[in-house]
Design a protein around this motif. Sequence first.
Motif, mmCIF file in Angstrom:
data_model
loop_
_atom_site.group_PDB
_atom_site.id
_atom_site.type_symbol
_atom_site.label_atom_id
_atom_site.label_comp_id
_atom_site.label_asym_id
_atom_site.label_seq_id
_atom_site.Cartn_x
_atom_site.Cartn_y
_atom_site.Cartn_z
ATOM 1 N N ALA A 148 0.779 -1.243 0.343
ATOM 2 C CA ALA A 148 0.109 0.090 0.158
ATOM 3 C C ALA A 148 0.979 1.375 0.295
ATOM 4 C CB ALA A 148 -1.254 -0.325 0.869
ATOM 5 N N ARG A 149 0.631 2.499 -0.960
ATOM 6 C CA ARG A 149 1.548 3.035 -1.766
ATOM 7 C C ARG A 149 0.891 4.069 -1.613
ATOM 8 N NH1 ARG A 149 7.066 2.585 -2.221
ATOM 9 N NH2 ARG A 149 7.412 4.665 -2.775
ATOM 10 N N ASN A 154 -0.109 12.670 -2.770
ATOM 11 C CA ASN A 154 -0.399 12.559 -1.877
ATOM 12 C C ASN A 154 -1.935 12.112 -2.612
ATOM 13 O OD1 ASN A 154 1.056 12.400 0.514
ATOM 14 N ND2 ASN A 154 -0.725 13.505 1.754
ATOM 15 N N LYS A 155 -2.393 12.225 -3.005
ATOM 16 C CA LYS A 155 -4.199 12.333 -3.853
ATOM 17 C C LYS A 155 -4.766 10.750 -2.816
ATOM 18 C CE LYS A 155 -4.288 17.106 -6.603
ATOM 19 N NZ LYS A 155 -4.988 17.147 -5.810
ATOM 20 N N TYR A 156 -3.346 10.056 -3.733
ATOM 21 C CA TYR A 156 -4.251 7.731 -4.128
ATOM 22 C C TYR A 156 -3.301 7.388 -3.389
ATOM 23 C CZ TYR A 156 -7.352 11.251 -7.494
ATOM 24 O OH TYR A 156 -8.105 11.972 -8.040
ATOM 25 N N LEU A 157 -4.300 6.436 -2.726
ATOM 26 C CA LEU A 157 -3.568 4.940 -2.254
ATOM 27 C C LEU A 157 -3.471 4.063 -2.684
ATOM 28 C CD1 LEU A 157 -1.561 4.258 0.336
ATOM 29 C CD2 LEU A 157 -4.093 3.596 0.696
ATOM 30 N N LEU A 158 -2.839 3.365 -3.760
ATOM 31 C CA LEU A 158 -2.279 1.840 -4.387
ATOM 32 C C LEU A 158 -2.065 1.155 -3.850
ATOM 33 C CD1 LEU A 158 0.126 3.446 -7.346
ATOM 34 C CD2 LEU A 158 -2.806 3.784 -7.277
ATOM 35 N N VAL A 159 -3.377 0.251 -3.408
ATOM 36 C CA VAL A 159 -3.217 -0.864 -2.632
ATOM 37 C C VAL A 159 -3.481 -2.281 -3.604
ATOM 38 C CG1 VAL A 159 -4.121 -1.786 -0.848
ATOM 39 C CG2 VAL A 159 -4.600 0.622 -1.055
ATOM 40 N N VAL A 165 -7.324 1.108 -6.479
ATOM 41 C CA VAL A 165 -6.486 2.437 -6.620
ATOM 42 C C VAL A 165 -7.899 3.795 -5.457
ATOM 43 C CG1 VAL A 165 -6.702 5.310 -7.451
ATOM 44 C CG2 VAL A 165 -5.901 2.669 -8.971
ATOM 45 N N TYR A 166 -7.329 3.700 -4.254
ATOM 46 C CA TYR A 166 -8.159 4.790 -3.267
ATOM 47 C C TYR A 166 -7.940 6.522 -2.689
ATOM 48 C CZ TYR A 166 -9.477 -0.746 -1.008
ATOM 49 O OH TYR A 166 -10.392 -1.109 -0.859
ATOM 50 N N ARG A 167 -9.136 6.578 -3.458
ATOM 51 C CA ARG A 167 -9.191 8.417 -3.174
ATOM 52 C C ARG A 167 -8.656 8.598 -1.633
ATOM 53 N NH1 ARG A 167 -10.358 12.724 -5.923
ATOM 54 N NH2 ARG A 167 -11.750 11.074 -7.482
ATOM 55 N N PHE A 168 -7.478 9.174 -1.182
ATOM 56 C CA PHE A 168 -7.248 9.921 -0.048
ATOM 57 C C PHE A 168 -7.549 11.006 0.577
ATOM 58 C CE2 PHE A 168 -4.115 10.243 3.785
ATOM 59 C CZ PHE A 168 -3.743 9.783 4.342
ATOM 60 N N ASP A 169 -8.480 10.682 1.835
ATOM 61 C CA ASP A 169 -8.761 11.866 2.549
ATOM 62 C C ASP A 169 -7.580 12.431 3.874
ATOM 63 O OD1 ASP A 169 -9.927 14.894 4.233
ATOM 64 O OD2 ASP A 169 -12.059 13.600 4.221
ATOM 65 N N VAL A 170 -6.558 13.384 3.075
ATOM 66 C CA VAL A 170 -6.000 14.060 4.065
ATOM 67 C C VAL A 170 -6.751 14.094 5.828
ATOM 68 C CG1 VAL A 170 -5.062 15.839 3.604
ATOM 69 C CG2 VAL A 170 -3.116 14.423 4.208
ATOM 70 N N GLU A 171 -6.961 15.238 4.991
ATOM 71 C CA GLU A 171 -7.972 15.676 6.824
ATOM 72 C C GLU A 171 -8.379 14.333 7.731
ATOM 73 O OE1 GLU A 171 -7.394 18.452 7.468
ATOM 74 O OE2 GLU A 171 -6.919 19.598 5.658
ATOM 75 N N LYS A 172 -9.437 13.428 7.132
ATOM 76 C CA LYS A 172 -9.635 12.602 8.020
ATOM 77 C C LYS A 172 -9.579 11.534 8.166
ATOM 78 C CE LYS A 172 -14.109 14.461 6.825
ATOM 79 N NZ LYS A 172 -15.676 14.431 6.425
ATOM 80 N N GLY A 173 -8.282 11.055 7.204
ATOM 81 C CA GLY A 173 -7.258 9.891 7.021
ATOM 82 C C GLY A 173 -7.697 8.588 6.423
ATOM 83 N N ASP A 179 -10.707 3.611 -7.931
ATOM 84 C CA ASP A 179 -10.633 2.628 -9.254
ATOM 85 C C ASP A 179 -10.407 1.389 -9.215
ATOM 86 O OD1 ASP A 179 -10.927 1.806 -12.357
ATOM 87 O OD2 ASP A 179 -9.047 3.331 -12.685
ATOM 88 N N ILE A 180 -10.201 0.525 -10.070
ATOM 89 C CA ILE A 180 -9.393 -0.929 -9.785
ATOM 90 C C ILE A 180 -8.181 -0.784 -11.127
ATOM 91 C CG2 ILE A 180 -8.568 -3.020 -9.121
ATOM 92 C CD1 ILE A 180 -11.643 -2.931 -8.248
ATOM 93 N N ILE A 181 -6.754 -1.420 -11.036
ATOM 94 C CA ILE A 181 -5.817 -1.360 -11.786
ATOM 95 C C ILE A 181 -5.705 -3.043 -12.431
ATOM 96 C CG2 ILE A 181 -3.933 -1.294 -13.026
ATOM 97 C CD1 ILE A 181 -3.060 1.311 -11.946
ATOM 98 N N ARG A 182 -6.745 -3.708 -13.221
ATOM 99 C CA ARG A 182 -6.485 -5.018 -12.469
ATOM 100 C C ARG A 182 -5.646 -5.903 -13.412
ATOM 101 N NH1 ARG A 182 -11.439 -6.650 -10.748
ATOM 102 N NH2 ARG A 182 -12.754 -5.259 -10.986
ATOM 103 N N SER A 183 -4.546 -6.359 -12.950
ATOM 104 C CA SER A 183 -3.732 -8.026 -13.102
ATOM 105 C C SER A 183 -4.053 -9.072 -13.923
ATOM 106 C CB SER A 183 -2.900 -7.760 -13.065
ATOM 107 O OG SER A 183 -2.299 -6.381 -12.120
ATOM 108 N N GLU A 184 -3.438 -9.681 -14.459
ATOM 109 C CA GLU A 184 -4.072 -11.040 -15.470
ATOM 110 C C GLU A 184 -4.375 -12.014 -14.103
ATOM 111 O OE1 GLU A 184 -1.072 -12.911 -18.270
ATOM 112 O OE2 GLU A 184 -0.597 -11.172 -18.828
ATOM 113 N N MET A 185 -4.883 -12.948 -14.252
ATOM 114 C CA MET A 185 -5.724 -14.151 -13.298
ATOM 115 C C MET A 185 -4.020 -14.326 -12.824
ATOM 116 S SD MET A 185 -7.817 -13.365 -11.764
ATOM 117 C CE MET A 185 -8.793 -14.878 -10.666
ATOM 118 N N GLU A 186 -4.046 -15.419 -11.767
ATOM 119 C CA GLU A 186 -3.105 -15.860 -11.455
ATOM 120 C C GLU A 186 -1.417 -15.604 -11.112
ATOM 121 O OE1 GLU A 186 -2.936 -19.870 -10.981
ATOM 122 O OE2 GLU A 186 -5.627 -19.730 -11.711
#
Length: 346
Positions: A148-149, A154-159, A165-173, A179-186
Motif C-alpha cells: 500500500a503506497r 498524495n492524492k491516491y493510495l494504491l493497494v 486505487v483509493y482516493r485519500f482524504d488527508v484531513e480525516k485519514g 478505480d481498480i487496475i486489474r492484472s492477469e489472473m494468477e
Amino acid sequence: MSKGKYVAYVSSYTQGDSHGIRIYDVDMKNGRFKEKDKVEITNSSYLTISHNGKFLYSITDFGVEAYTIMPDGDLELINFAPINGMRGCYVSTDYTDQYLFVAGYHDGKLTVLRLKEDGSIGEITDEIYHKGLGSMAERNFRPHINCARMTHDNKYLLVVDHVNVYRFDVEKGKVKLEDIIRSEMESAPRHIKISEDGRYIYILHELKCYIDVYEYANHDNDPTFEKIQTVELIKLTRGNTNSASAFSFSLDYNYLLSSIAGDNSVIVFDVDKKTGLLKKNFLLPVSGEYPKDAEFFPDNKFLVSLNHESNTMTFFHIDLEHGTMIMNGPAMKVNMPNCIVFHKLG
C-alpha cells in the motif's frame, strides 16, 4: 548525492532470537556491512523510513512500532500501536508523514493510522477488508494485500491484490475506492514503485514474473492509468517455481531491480526517465536461496541480496555500464532476513 555516511536497517523474523532489526554501518568504499547494533522486536516483516528521515516504522506481531532515528543511526523506541488485525506484511507513510498505511497479507486488511509530530503512532482512522476473489486461483477464497503506497501527489493510495486505487482524504485519514487496475489472473501483483517525478507506476507480479508500467495522470481530480509497457523478468517454463520478490529503485532512479526466488537471481533494468520505459541491463545469480529483498548501495557500485532461506546477505560489485555483477567477499549470516533500507546520516 551518494556521498556521506550511511547505515542499513535489516528486518527479519525472530525464531529463537528476539532481535528483529539489525543496524549496520555501511562501508561505501568496500561495499560491505559491519553490525553496530540490534533491536528487540518480534517478526519484523517490513520496515520504512518517514519522508522527513526522522523516524522508522516497522511491522511487528499484532501491530506496528515507531522509532526515532538517532544521529548515529541507532533506533530509540517511541511506541507500539495495534492494527486490530493479523500481522502486516508492508508499511509506508503518506508524503506529509501524517499517516501510516499497513497492508495485511493474511487477512486482506488495509489499516490507516494517524501519525503525530513526534513520530508516534496514533489511532486508527480507517480500516478496509478487501473482499471477493484474490488474484490467484489457488488462494482465491480471500484476497491478500501485499503493498500500500501513495501516489507522489498524495492524492491516491494504491493497494495491491489487484491494484485498488483509493482516493485519500488527508484531513480525516479516510479512503474511498476510485478505480481498480486489474492484472492477469494468477499473476499475483506484489509491489509497486513510482518514478521520481511521480508520472510512472511500476507493478511487479510475483508469480508470472513480469512488470507492468503505467503512465499516471490526474486531471480535474480524475486519475488515469495507461499501460505503456510489460517486461518479463525471466521466461516461465512448465512446472517452474520462480517468483518475483524484491523491487527497488537506485537512489538516483536510473535503475530498477527485482529479485527472483527459485531462479535465485537479480535482474536490473535501465530506466528511461523521460518515457518511463525499462530496458534490461543484466540478470545474474545472487549466491543464496530465496532473495526476498535486494538493494543497490547508494553509489550504484555495489548490491546486497537478502537471502531468506539460506539465512545470508550476499554482496556484489556491480558495473551498470557493462552489465556485470561479481561477488564481493563472503556471505554474512543473518537469520531469515526480510527487508533492507539504507539511511544517510546527518
